[in-house]
Design a protein around this motif. Structure first.
Motif, PDB file in Angstrom:
ATOM      1  N   HIS A 206      52.894 -56.926 129.173  1.00 57.76           N
ATOM      2  CA  HIS A 206      51.187 -56.549 130.336  1.00 57.76           C
ATOM      3  C   HIS A 206      50.262 -57.664 130.465  1.00 57.76           C
ATOM      4  CE1 HIS A 206      53.442 -52.360 131.219  1.00 57.76           C
ATOM      5  NE2 HIS A 206      53.841 -53.199 131.039  1.00 57.76           N
ATOM      6  N   ASN A 207      49.450 -57.589 131.545  1.00 58.66           N
ATOM      7  CA  ASN A 207      48.722 -58.520 130.959  1.00 58.66           C
ATOM      8  C   ASN A 207      46.921 -57.440 130.666  1.00 58.66           C
ATOM      9  OD1 ASN A 207      48.345 -56.782 133.000  1.00 58.66           O
ATOM     10  ND2 ASN A 207      47.882 -58.441 134.724  1.00 58.66           N
ATOM     11  N   HIS A 208      47.363 -56.616 130.438  1.00 60.26           N
ATOM     12  CA  HIS A 208      46.012 -55.868 129.466  1.00 60.26           C
ATOM     13  C   HIS A 208      46.498 -54.661 128.481  1.00 60.26           C
ATOM     14  CE1 HIS A 208      45.451 -52.352 132.091  1.00 60.26           C
ATOM     15  NE2 HIS A 208      46.897 -53.238 132.450  1.00 60.26           N
ATOM     16  N   GLY A 209      45.943 -53.616 128.273  1.00 62.83           N
ATOM     17  CA  GLY A 209      46.360 -52.234 128.101  1.00 62.83           C
ATOM     18  C   GLY A 209      46.469 -52.588 125.754  1.00 62.83           C
ATOM     19  N   ARG A 210      45.297 -53.813 125.445  1.00 62.81           N
ATOM     20  CA  ARG A 210      45.500 -53.630 123.788  1.00 62.81           C
ATOM     21  C   ARG A 210      44.112 -53.023 123.265  1.00 62.81           C
ATOM     22  NH1 ARG A 210      48.767 -58.084 126.470  1.00 62.81           N
ATOM     23  NH2 ARG A 210      50.354 -57.984 125.763  1.00 62.81           N
ATOM     24  N   GLY A 211      43.295 -53.155 124.347  1.00 65.74           N
ATOM     25  CA  GLY A 211      41.889 -53.239 123.643  1.00 65.74           C
ATOM     26  C   GLY A 211      41.659 -52.150 122.576  1.00 65.74           C
ATOM     27  N   ILE A 212      42.389 -50.480 122.908  1.00 65.31           N
ATOM     28  CA  ILE A 212      42.067 -49.574 122.207  1.00 65.31           C
ATOM     29  C   ILE A 212      42.873 -49.571 120.880  1.00 65.31           C
ATOM     30  CG2 ILE A 212      43.002 -47.359 121.654  1.00 65.31           C
ATOM     31  CD1 ILE A 212      42.812 -46.751 124.090  1.00 65.31           C
ATOM     32  N   ALA A 213      44.335 -50.571 120.442  1.00 70.74           N
ATOM     33  CA  ALA A 213      44.971 -50.895 119.510  1.00 70.74           C
ATOM     34  C   ALA A 213      44.272 -52.418 118.692  1.00 70.74           C
ATOM     35  CB  ALA A 213      46.323 -51.397 120.044  1.00 70.74           C
ATOM     36  N   MET A 214      43.432 -52.806 119.655  1.00 71.04           N
ATOM     37  CA  MET A 214      42.693 -53.553 118.371  1.00 71.04           C
ATOM     38  C   MET A 214      41.870 -53.252 118.373  1.00 71.04           C
ATOM     39  SD  MET A 214      42.759 -57.224 121.652  1.00 71.04           S
ATOM     40  CE  MET A 214      41.570 -57.623 120.593  1.00 71.04           C
ATOM     41  N   ALA A 215      40.284 -52.361 118.300  1.00 72.08           N
ATOM     42  CA  ALA A 215      40.190 -51.378 118.297  1.00 72.08           C
ATOM     43  C   ALA A 215      40.251 -51.186 116.759  1.00 72.08           C
ATOM     44  CB  ALA A 215      39.411 -50.464 119.116  1.00 72.08           C
ATOM     45  N   ASN A 216      41.397 -49.829 117.030  1.00 74.13           N
ATOM     46  CA  ASN A 216      41.983 -49.871 115.425  1.00 74.13           C
ATOM     47  C   ASN A 216      42.581 -50.491 114.473  1.00 74.13           C
ATOM     48  OD1 ASN A 216      43.244 -46.574 114.559  1.00 74.13           O
ATOM     49  ND2 ASN A 216      44.746 -47.940 115.295  1.00 74.13           N
ATOM     50  N   ILE A 217      43.423 -51.171 115.307  1.00 74.55           N
ATOM     51  CA  ILE A 217      43.886 -52.549 113.914  1.00 74.55           C
ATOM     52  C   ILE A 217      43.110 -53.366 113.037  1.00 74.55           C
ATOM     53  CG2 ILE A 217      45.382 -54.386 113.366  1.00 74.55           C
ATOM     54  CD1 ILE A 217      47.426 -53.287 116.288  1.00 74.55           C
ATOM     55  N   MET A 218      42.278 -53.610 114.445  1.00 76.24           N
ATOM     56  CA  MET A 218      41.005 -54.929 113.606  1.00 76.24           C
ATOM     57  C   MET A 218      39.849 -54.339 113.216  1.00 76.24           C
ATOM     58  SD  MET A 218      42.510 -57.657 116.587  1.00 76.24           S
ATOM     59  CE  MET A 218      40.713 -59.053 115.331  1.00 76.24           C
ATOM     60  N   SER A 219      39.160 -53.401 113.965  1.00 78.80           N
ATOM     61  CA  SER A 219      37.586 -53.102 113.708  1.00 78.80           C
ATOM     62  C   SER A 219      37.071 -51.935 112.871  1.00 78.80           C
ATOM     63  CB  SER A 219      37.006 -53.052 115.745  1.00 78.80           C
ATOM     64  OG  SER A 219      37.457 -54.284 116.186  1.00 78.80           O
ATOM     65  N   PHE A 220      38.480 -50.883 112.910  1.00 77.03           N
ATOM     66  CA  PHE A 220      37.519 -50.109 112.318  1.00 77.03           C
ATOM     67  C   PHE A 220      38.570 -48.695 111.074  1.00 77.03           C
ATOM     68  CE2 PHE A 220      35.685 -49.012 116.958  1.00 77.03           C
ATOM     69  CZ  PHE A 220      34.245 -49.058 115.979  1.00 77.03           C
ATOM     70  N   ASP A 221      37.953 -48.818 110.589  1.00 74.86           N
ATOM     71  CA  ASP A 221      39.178 -47.989 109.243  1.00 74.86           C
ATOM     72  C   ASP A 221      39.789 -46.853 109.976  1.00 74.86           C
ATOM     73  OD1 ASP A 221      37.987 -50.261 107.350  1.00 74.86           O
ATOM     74  OD2 ASP A 221      36.264 -48.572 106.390  1.00 74.86           O
ATOM     75  N   LYS A 222      39.260 -45.871 110.852  1.00 74.44           N
ATOM     76  CA  LYS A 222      39.647 -45.310 111.156  1.00 74.44           C
ATOM     77  C   LYS A 222      38.902 -44.653 112.266  1.00 74.44           C
ATOM     78  CE  LYS A 222      40.391 -40.241 110.533  1.00 74.44           C
ATOM     79  NZ  LYS A 222      40.477 -39.094 109.950  1.00 74.44           N
TER      80      LYS A 222
END
Length: 260
Positions: free
Chosen positions: A228-244
């Protein structure tokens, strides 16, 4: 391999990387891992263009630090809009962060902070500001920004996942957001944000006034939405930005933690 040499020589002048995946000597995934492992280049958005479009391949790209994963054949309008979004994000971040660095010493004294915003523009500025309170601002900026976008578009304004996909395809998302912000029922809506330094880490809590959503399906890159052309923002935050990263049961409050 050649691109790594270019990064070493001119990395401070590069805003965006358009990356293929299948290449000789070093593939795009390994290149992305190396770039994202260097603090100097961590914030540079990587847009991968590839024929490798299996869900597990897309997931691997996101986890390696790809900003957006585009499966060939490419749609010119989609590529252009994503490149422009990445360019605007990185330039705004650099300009605003330079201002914050001038007062960084006083910012380290902040233990807690409460604030709110209504528009995407306000959220972008606040994301830059709040990221400076974390040990690695570049690491958390993208995650904070994506969570703010989610709180406005899907939370306060009630734009559904499917509707956003159509709007992006038609290049009408910006107009739709502005139209909904002007509606009487949305004019007073805010996204509330609190930051706190605790003994075990740095906490960011974001609360919108929407009806919530089924958040558990968005913490990782889902195979059904991989192209899809969107829908990855939360996953990116979870995987790349925060420990939890976790939401309340309703789905209108998210907490991101970076541990000491």
């Amino acid at each position: 391999v050649d691109a790594l040499q270019v990064m070493e020589a001119h990395g401070e002048h590069i805003d965006i990387i358009l990356l293929d995946r299948i290449m000789p000597r070093m593939d795009g995934i390994e290149f992305c891992r190396r770039v994202k492992g260097d603090p100097r280049y961590r914030l540079v958005p990587v847009i991968m263009q590839t024929a490798a479009g299996q869900p597990h391949e897309i997931k691997e790209g996101i986890e390696a630090g790809v900003f957006y994963y585009l499966v060939k054949p490419l749609v010119k309008e989609t590529l252009s809009s994503i490149v422009e979004a990445a360019r605007a994000k990185i330039h705004k971040y650099r300009v605003q962060r330079k201002r914050f660095l001038e007062r960084q010493e006083s910012m380290t004294m902040v233990q807690s902070l409460n604030c709110s915003f209504a528009t995407l523009e306000e959220g972008e500025k606040l994301a830059v500001f709040l990221s400076q309170f974390f040990p690695d601002p570049d690491q958390v900026f993208t995650g904070i920004s994506e969570l703010f976008i989610n709180a406005v578009e899907h939370g306060n304004l009630g734009i559904s996942y499917e509707h956003k996909g159509r709007l992006l395809h038609e290049n009408g998302l910006k107009h739709e957001v502005e139209s909904r912000l002007s509606l009487s029922e949305n004019r007073e809506k805010q996204v509330d944000v609190s930051f706190e330094k605790r003994a075990d880490g740095y906490y960011l809590i974001i609360t919108d006034q929407g009806g919530g959503f089924d958040w558990e399906n968005y913490l990782q890159v889902d195979a059904e939405r991989a192209t899809h052309n969107h829908g990855r923002g939360i996953a990116m935050a979870n995987i790349m930005s925060f420990d939890k990263l976790f939401f309340n049961q309703k789905g209108n409050r998210v907490t991101g933690i970076v541990f000491h």
